[in-house]
Enzyme design. Sequence first.
Site, short mmCIF file in Angstrom:
data_model
loop_
_atom_site.label_atom_id
_atom_site.label_comp_id
_atom_site.label_asym_id
_atom_site.label_seq_id
_atom_site.Cartn_x
_atom_site.Cartn_y
_atom_site.Cartn_z
N MET A 207 0.80 -1.22 0.00
CA MET A 207 0.00 0.00 0.00
C MET A 207 0.83 1.28 0.00
SD MET A 207 -2.24 -2.33 0.50
CE MET A 207 -2.05 -3.00 2.13
N CYS A 208 2.11 1.18 -0.27
CA CYS A 208 2.97 2.36 -0.35
C CYS A 208 2.89 2.90 -1.78
CB CYS A 208 4.41 1.96 -0.01
SG CYS A 208 5.51 3.33 0.28
N HIS A 209 2.68 4.20 -1.90
CA HIS A 209 2.56 4.81 -3.22
C HIS A 209 3.93 4.93 -3.90
CE1 HIS A 209 -1.17 6.16 -1.32
NE2 HIS A 209 -1.65 6.19 -2.54
N MET B 124 9.09 6.30 4.47
CA MET B 124 9.31 4.87 4.23
C MET B 124 10.49 4.68 3.27
SD MET B 124 7.31 3.66 6.36
CE MET B 124 7.90 2.01 6.07
N GLU B 125 10.61 5.56 2.29
CA GLU B 125 11.74 5.47 1.35
C GLU B 125 13.06 5.68 2.08
OE1 GLU B 125 8.14 5.88 -1.04
OE2 GLU B 125 8.81 6.87 0.79
N ASP C 66 26.37 -7.73 4.36
CA ASP C 66 26.69 -8.72 3.33
C ASP C 66 28.14 -8.59 2.86
OD1 ASP C 66 26.01 -10.80 1.37
OD2 ASP C 66 26.33 -9.17 -0.08
#
EC number: 4.6.1.17
Length: 177
Positions: free
Chosen positions: A95-97, A131-132, A146
Site C-alpha cells: 500500500m505504499c505509493h 518509508m523510502e 553482506d
Amino acid sequence: MTDETPVGGADGDSEDGTGDERDLTHVDEEGNVQMVDVGSKPDTRRRAVARGTIHLTESTVDAIRDDQIGKGDVLATARIGAIQAVKHTWETIPMCHQIPITNVETTFDVADERVTLTVTVETTGKTGCEMEALEGVTTGLNVVWDMVKAAEKDDDGQYPDTQISDVQVVSKEKHQE
C-alpha cells in the site's frame, strides 16, 4: 478474516499518527485492505531523513576504512543499495505509493566499532517519503553486513558482534508549493 491492527502514521492518517480505530486509512468498510487515495491532496515538497547503525568489530571497521574487504568497496556498494531501495520502496511495502524521488543523499559515519548510515530523501508529491528513507537505511546497512560477512564471522560461523540498531526517522518536513 482480517488481522488488521491500526498503527497510525500511514498515508492519509493524521499527521501525528493518532488516527481513531474507526478511521483506518488502509481498510475499507468491509475490512478489506486498500491503498489510500491521495489524488485530491495538493503536491508539496517533502523531505525525510532516517538513520541507523551497524555494529561491527574494530578490525572490520579498519578493513572498511582501508578498502581491504575482499568483496570490494563496502560504502560505495552500500550507497548504491540504499539508493536502489529508496527507488523501489513502493514494490516492497504494501500500500505504499510510488512517488517521484527528486533527490537521495547518503552519508556514512565510520567510527571505531560501527558504521552509521543517514539517508535523506526528497520528493514533490502527495505523500511523504519516510518509508523510502527507512528502506534506504535498512537496505544500505544490510549491504554493509553482506559485504563484511567473512570478516565478521567467528570460528563457529556466527556473528556475535554484528547487529543493526537504532533505525529511526530523524526528521520529516512538508512545505506547500
